[in-house]
Design an enzyme around this catalytic site. Structure first.
Site, PDB file in Angstrom:
ATOM      1  CB  CYS A   2      19.412  42.754  42.841  1.00 23.80           C
ATOM      2  SG  CYS A   2      18.546  44.105  43.402  1.00 23.80           S
ATOM      3  NE  ARG A  27      18.987  37.810  39.611  1.00 21.67           N
ATOM      4  CZ  ARG A  27      18.431  36.841  39.957  1.00 21.67           C
ATOM      5  NH1 ARG A  27      18.604  35.766  39.051  1.00 21.67           N
ATOM      6  NH2 ARG A  27      18.094  36.616  41.044  1.00 21.67           N
ATOM      7  CD1 TRP A  74      13.408  46.273  39.018  1.00 20.62           C
ATOM      8  CD2 TRP A  74      12.988  45.834  41.235  1.00 20.62           C
ATOM      9  NE1 TRP A  74      12.169  46.249  39.221  1.00 20.62           N
ATOM     10  CE2 TRP A  74      11.904  45.961  40.685  1.00 20.62           C
ATOM     11  CE3 TRP A  74      12.748  45.648  42.739  1.00 20.62           C
ATOM     12  CZ2 TRP A  74      10.345  46.305  41.201  1.00 20.62           C
ATOM     13  CZ3 TRP A  74      11.724  45.779  43.270  1.00 20.62           C
ATOM     14  CH2 TRP A  74      10.418  45.939  42.722  1.00 20.62           C
ATOM     15  CG  ASN A 100      18.860  39.604  44.784  1.00 21.59           C
ATOM     16  OD1 ASN A 100      17.891  40.343  44.815  1.00 21.59           O
ATOM     17  ND2 ASN A 100      18.920  38.382  44.281  1.00 21.59           N
ATOM     18  N   GLY A 101      17.833  41.447  47.699  1.00 21.13           N
ATOM     19  CA  GLY A 101      16.935  40.981  48.825  1.00 21.13           C
ATOM     20  C   GLY A 101      16.494  42.323  49.607  1.00 21.13           C
ATOM     21  CD  GLU A 488       0.337  37.026  29.640  1.00 23.37           C
ATOM     22  OE1 GLU A 488       0.039  37.377  30.772  1.00 23.37           O
ATOM     23  OE2 GLU A 488       1.571  36.979  29.045  1.00 23.37           O
ATOM     24  CE  LYS A 492       3.445  39.945  28.451  1.00 21.22           C
ATOM     25  NZ  LYS A 492       3.243  38.871  29.450  1.00 21.22           N
ATOM     26  CD  GLU A 495       5.008  42.712  31.533  1.00 25.83           C
ATOM     27  OE1 GLU A 495       5.811  42.318  32.257  1.00 25.83           O
ATOM     28  OE2 GLU A 495       4.197  42.109  30.702  1.00 25.83           O
ATOM     29  CG  HIS A 511     -22.150  43.390  35.604  1.00 31.68           C
ATOM     30  ND1 HIS A 511     -23.473  43.266  36.060  1.00 31.68           N
ATOM     31  CD2 HIS A 511     -22.015  42.403  34.782  1.00 31.68           C
ATOM     32  CE1 HIS A 511     -24.139  42.215  35.450  1.00 31.68           C
ATOM     33  NE2 HIS A 511     -23.213  41.660  34.568  1.00 31.68           N
ATOM     34  CE  LYS A 610      11.947  36.942  31.558  1.00 35.31           C
ATOM     35  NZ  LYS A 610      10.536  36.843  31.002  1.00 35.31           N
TER      36      LYS A 610
HETATM   37  C1  F6R Z   1       4.828  39.376  32.559  1.00 34.27           C
HETATM   38  C2  F6R Z   1       5.967  39.013  33.571  1.00 34.27           C
HETATM   39  C3  F6R Z   1       5.824  38.762  34.820  1.00 34.27           C
HETATM   40  C4  F6R Z   1       6.061  37.345  35.484  1.00 34.27           C
HETATM   41  C5  F6R Z   1       5.872  37.106  36.838  1.00 34.27           C
HETATM   42  C6  F6R Z   1       6.247  35.698  37.404  1.00 34.27           C
HETATM   43  O1  F6R Z   1       5.414  39.563  31.406  1.00 34.27           O
HETATM   44  O2  F6R Z   1       7.039  38.852  33.120  1.00 34.27           O
HETATM   45  O3  F6R Z   1       4.215  38.977  35.527  1.00 34.27           O
HETATM   46  O4  F6R Z   1       5.197  36.366  34.692  1.00 34.27           O
HETATM   47  O5  F6R Z   1       6.786  38.083  37.414  1.00 34.27           O
HETATM   48  O6  F6R Z   1       7.520  35.369  37.051  1.00 34.27           O
HETATM   49  P1  F6R Z   1       8.018  33.958  37.028  1.00 34.27           P
HETATM   50  O7  F6R Z   1       7.074  33.066  35.887  1.00 34.27           O
HETATM   51  O8  F6R Z   1       9.394  33.906  37.013  1.00 34.27           O
HETATM   52  O9  F6R Z   1       7.757  33.418  38.606  1.00 34.27           O
END
Ligand code: F6R
Length: 615
Positions: A2, A27, A74, A100-101, A488, A492, A495, A511, A610
Site C-alpha cells: 500500500c 507497493r 494491496w 497502510n497497515g 530462488e 521466480k 511469481e 525421498h 514489492k
Molecule cells: C521475490 C521477492 C520477495 C522479497 C521479499 C523480501 O522476488 O521480491 O520474496 O524478496 O518480500 O523483500 P525485501 O528484500 O524487501 O525485504
C-alpha cells in the site's frame, strides 16, 4: 505494501497525487483512490485495478482542490473492489482517510461501532479506523487543527496493529494529519507546499528534502509548516535529510519490462556492491559500515541471518559462503518464524537482517526481536533511508539502484556479493590464507564480465522458455550453495509465470519428490562441475529413467551434460564459491521469458507487492 501520498499547497492536488502515486504502484496495485477538499467538502474518486484506471476516472471527472490524500492498495481485508479501495469516509462523510497497515482488532471495533449505529459500506479494516477518527473528532471539545490531531491520537489508542495514515477533514481545509505506527511515512518539504508519502521515491520530482516520521508520531501538515508530536510531546530536534533523487531510474530504457532491465543491470549492480570494498594488499574486503572492530569481529562465534523470500535465499547462500570461508557456524531464519518462535540464541552471535526494501515488516520485527534479546543486528539493505537501515546497529548497503520489478533480481546477486565480502573479511580475520583470499578477489573482479557472457545468451534461454512454458509444474534441484539457487529459481518461476514450482536439494529427489516426475513436469537441475557434480549427474539419470525432461544449468564447456539433458542453460566457469551468482541469472531469464511467452504481467504479477510492510 500500500502506498500513500498526500499534498497540501497552492497547486492543483489531483495531478500531483496521481503522478506521485504512480511512483508507489510497486507497493500495491489492486486498486487506487484519492480524496480532495474541493471547497465544499470531501470529493472522492476510487477504482479497482491499476492507477491508470483511477487516472482515467479523474480525467473524465476531475476533482478541483489544493489539498488531498491518495492511496494505492494491496488488499488485506476485503477484495480488490471500487468500494474497498481507499480513501474511506467517516460517518459524517466529511473526513477521509487512507491507511497502510492492518487493524488487528477491527472486528471487535466494528461490532462496537455498529452497536452505536454506524453503517459500513466496505469490508475493510480501514473504514473502521476512519469512523473511529471521525467519532473522536465529533466528540472533541478542542478547537482548530489540534482537534484532528487529537482525534487521530485517540483512534490510535483504540487500534491494535500497524498503521501509516493520512487524514483530511472538510472543516479544516488547510490541513493533512499523518500518523505512523509500524508502517513508514515521510514528510516531503517543498516551497510553500508539503507532502506526505510512504516512501521518498514518490516525492522524487517534487522535493529531495524529507523528514522521516518516527514510530508513534503524528504530524499536522500545512502548506507552510509541519508540526510533529509523539505521545511524549512535540519533536523539536527535527532533522531534514536530503535524499538522492531517483527520477531517472524509473525509466525502462530500451527494455520492455523492468524485470529484464534489472536482470541486465546486474553487470553494474554487482560492481556497485563490491566497488571500493576490495583490499588486494591484505587479500580481504573492507566494510566500513559494520561498526565493529577487527577485535569484535574475531569474537563472533555464530551468525544468524534473518530475511524473507529472495532475501532469505541470498542469506542461505551467505551461510554457505561464511561457513566455508570463515568457518563460523551460520543459521538462517525466516524472519516471520524467528520473531514469534522460541528458537534459542547463543552468546556472541551476530545477526544480519537482509532486505532490499528495508521495510519488510517481518524482517523488521525479527531485527527488533534480536536486539531485544541483546544481540547486535546489522542490516543488508538497498534503500538508504529505510527503517531497517535506520534501526540496525550498522550494516552494508547494496547500492543496486531502485528495483522496480516486483520480482527481485539484481538485489539478490548484490546481497550474495555482500555475503561473499563478509565471508572474505571474516575468513581473513581467522584462518583463510592470503592466497585463497586473492583467488576470491580475482574471481569477484572477473564476475561482471562473466555475467555479461550469461546475458549475451539470453536468446538461447528464451527458446528453452518458449518450449517449456506450458508446463503446469516444475522442479528445481541443486546441491549445497546451489540449493538456495534452486529455491530462488522456483520462486521466480512461481511469481512471474504462476507455474507451480518447487526447489529441493537434488538428493531429496528420491525421498518422495521423484513421485512427481513425468514428461509433463520438467526439472531444472543446477549442475556445475564442482565437488558434487557426479552426484548431480546421478539425479539427472534418475529423472531421465522415469521419462522426465531435464533443463540443466551447466558449464558451457560441459559436453557430457549436453548429451544427457534435454536442454542446457550454459554458464561460464568461475570460482566454485561464486558460481551460484552466475547460475541464478539463466534462471531469472528463464522465468522472465516464460512469463512473457504466457502473456503474464511480468513487472506486476497478480496478488503481489514489492514491499511487504504488513505481517
Ligand atoms: C521475490 C521477492 C520477495 C522479497 C521479499 C523480501 O522476488 O521480491 O520474496 O524478496 O518480500 O523483500 P525485501 O528484500 O524487501 O525485504
Amino acid at each position: 505494501m500500500c502506498g500513500i501520498v498526500a499534498y497540501v499547497g497552492p497547486r492543483d492536488a489531483q495531478p500531483i497525487l496521481l503522478d506521485a502515486l504512480s511512483r508507489l504502484e510497486y507497493r500495491g496495485y489492486d486498486s487506487a483512490g484519492l480524496a480532495i477538499l474541493n471547497g465544499k467538502g470531501v470529493e472522492v474518486r476510487k477504482k479497482s485495478g491499476r492507477i491508470q484506471e483511477l487516472a482515467s476516472a479523474c480525467q473524465q471527472k476531475p476533482v478541483q482542490g489544493q489539498i488531498g490524500i491518495s492511496h494505492t492498495r494491496w488488499a488485506t481485508h476485503g477484495g480488490a473492489t471500487d468500494i474497498n479501495a481507499h480513501p474511506h469516509l467517516d460517518a459524517s462523510g466529511r473526513l477521509a482517510l487512507v491507511h497502510n497497515g492492518v487493524v488487528e482488532n477491527y472486528l471487535e471495533l466494528r461490532a462496537r461501532l455498529v452497536g452505536h449505529g454506524h453503517k459500513f459500506v466496505s469490508e475493510t479494516d480501514t473504514e473502521v479506523l476512519a469512523h473511529l477518527v471521525g467519532d473522536a473528532f465529533a466528540a472533541s471539545k478542542t478547537k482548530g487543527e489540534e482537534k484532528l490531531v487529537e482525534a487521530v491520537r485517540s483512534a490510535m489508542k483504540q487500534v491494535q496493529g500497524t498503521l501509516g495514515i493520512a487524514v483530511i477533514h472538510s472543516d479544516l481545509p488547510g490541513l493533512v494529519v499523518g500518523a505512523r505506527r509500524g508502517s513508514p511515512l515521510v514528510i516531503g518539504i517543498g516551497h510553500g507546499e508539503n507532502f506526505l508519502a510512504s516512501d521518498t521515491q514518490a516525492l522524487a520530482p517534487y522535493t529531495n528534502r524529507v523528514v522521516i516520521l518516527k514510530d508513534q508520531e503524528v504530524v499536522a501538515l500545512k502548506a507552510e509548516r509541519y508540526d510533529i508530536a509523539s505521545p511524549l510531546g512535540i519533536r523539536s530536534d527535527i532533522q531534514i535529510e536530503e535524499i538522492e533523487n531517483g527520477v531517472a531510474t524509473s525509466d525502462k530504457g530500451p527494455y520492455p519490462h523492468y524485470m529484464l532491465k534489472e536482470i541486465y543491470e546486474q553487470t553494474s549492480s554487482i560492481q556497485n556492491a563490491f566497488r571500493g570494498r576490495l583490499n588486494p594488499h591484505e587479500a580481504t574486503a573492507k566494510l566500513g559500515g559494520l561498526n565493529l572492530s577487527s577485535h569484535e569481529l574475531r569474537k563472533i562465534e555464530r551468525i544468524s541471518i534473518l530475511g524473507c523470500g529472495t532475501a532469505l535465499h541470498a542469506g542461505m547462500v551467505g551461510k554457505y559462503l561464511i561457513e566455508t570461508l570463515a568457518k563460523i557456524p551460520v543459521e538462517t531464519h525466516y524472519a516471520s518464524e524467528f520473531r514469534y518462535g522460541d528458537s534459542p540464541t547463543s552468546p556472541n552471535t551476530l545477526f544480519f537482517a537482509v532486505s532490499q526494501s528495508g521495510e519488510t515488516a517481518d524482517t523488521l520485527g525479527a531485527l527488533r526481536e534480536a536486539q531485544r534479546r541483546g544481540f547486535p543486528c546489522l542490516g543488508i539493505c538497498n534503500h538508504v533511508s529505510s527503517t531497517i537501515a535506520r534501526e540496525s546497529n550498522g550494516g552494508v548497503y547494496m547500492h543496486s539502484g531502485p528495483e522496480i520489478g516486483v520480482a527481485a533480481t539484481k538485489s539478490f546477486t548484490s546481497q550474495v556479493m555482500i555475503f561473499t565480502l563478509l565471508g572474505l573479511l571474516l575468513g581473513r580475520l581467522r584462518s583463510l590464507s592470503a592466497s585463497h583470499g586473492q583467488e576470491i578477489l580475482q574471481a569477484i573482479e572477473s564476475l561482471p564480465q562473466k555475467i555479461t557472457q550469461v546475458l549475451d545468451r539470453s536468446d538461447e534461454t528464451k527458446k528453452v522458455a518458449q518450449k517449456y512454458a506450458e508446463a503446469k509444474s516444475m522442479l528445481f534441484l541443486g546441491r549445497l550453495a546451489n540449493f538456495p539457487i534452486a529455491l530462488e529459481g522456483a520462486l521466480k518461476m512461481k511469481e512471474v509465470t504462476y507455474i507451480h514450482a518447487e526447489g529441493y536439494p537434488s538428493a531429496e529427489l528420491k525421498h518422495g519428490v521423484i513421485a512427481l516426475i513425468d514428461k509433463e513436469t520438467p526439472t531444472v537441475l543446477i549442475a556445475p562441475r564442482d565437488g558434487v557434480y557426479d552426484k548431480n549427474l546421478g539425479s539427472l539419470q534418475e529423472i531421465k529413467a522415469r521419462g522426465g525432461r531435464v533443463i540443466a544449468v551447466a558449464h558451457e564447456t560441459d559436453a557430457k551434460i549436453r548429451d544427457l539433458a534435454d536442454a542446457v542453460l550454459p554458464v561460464p566457469e568461475t570460482h566454485p564459491l561464486l558460481q551460484p551468482l552466475l547460475n541464478v541469472i539463466p534462471l531469472q531469464l528463464l522465468s522472465y521469458h516464460s512469463a512473457v511467452a504466457l502473456g503474464r504481467d511480468v513487472d506486476k504479477p497478480r496478488n503481489l507487492a514489492k514491499s511487504v510492510t504488513v505481517e
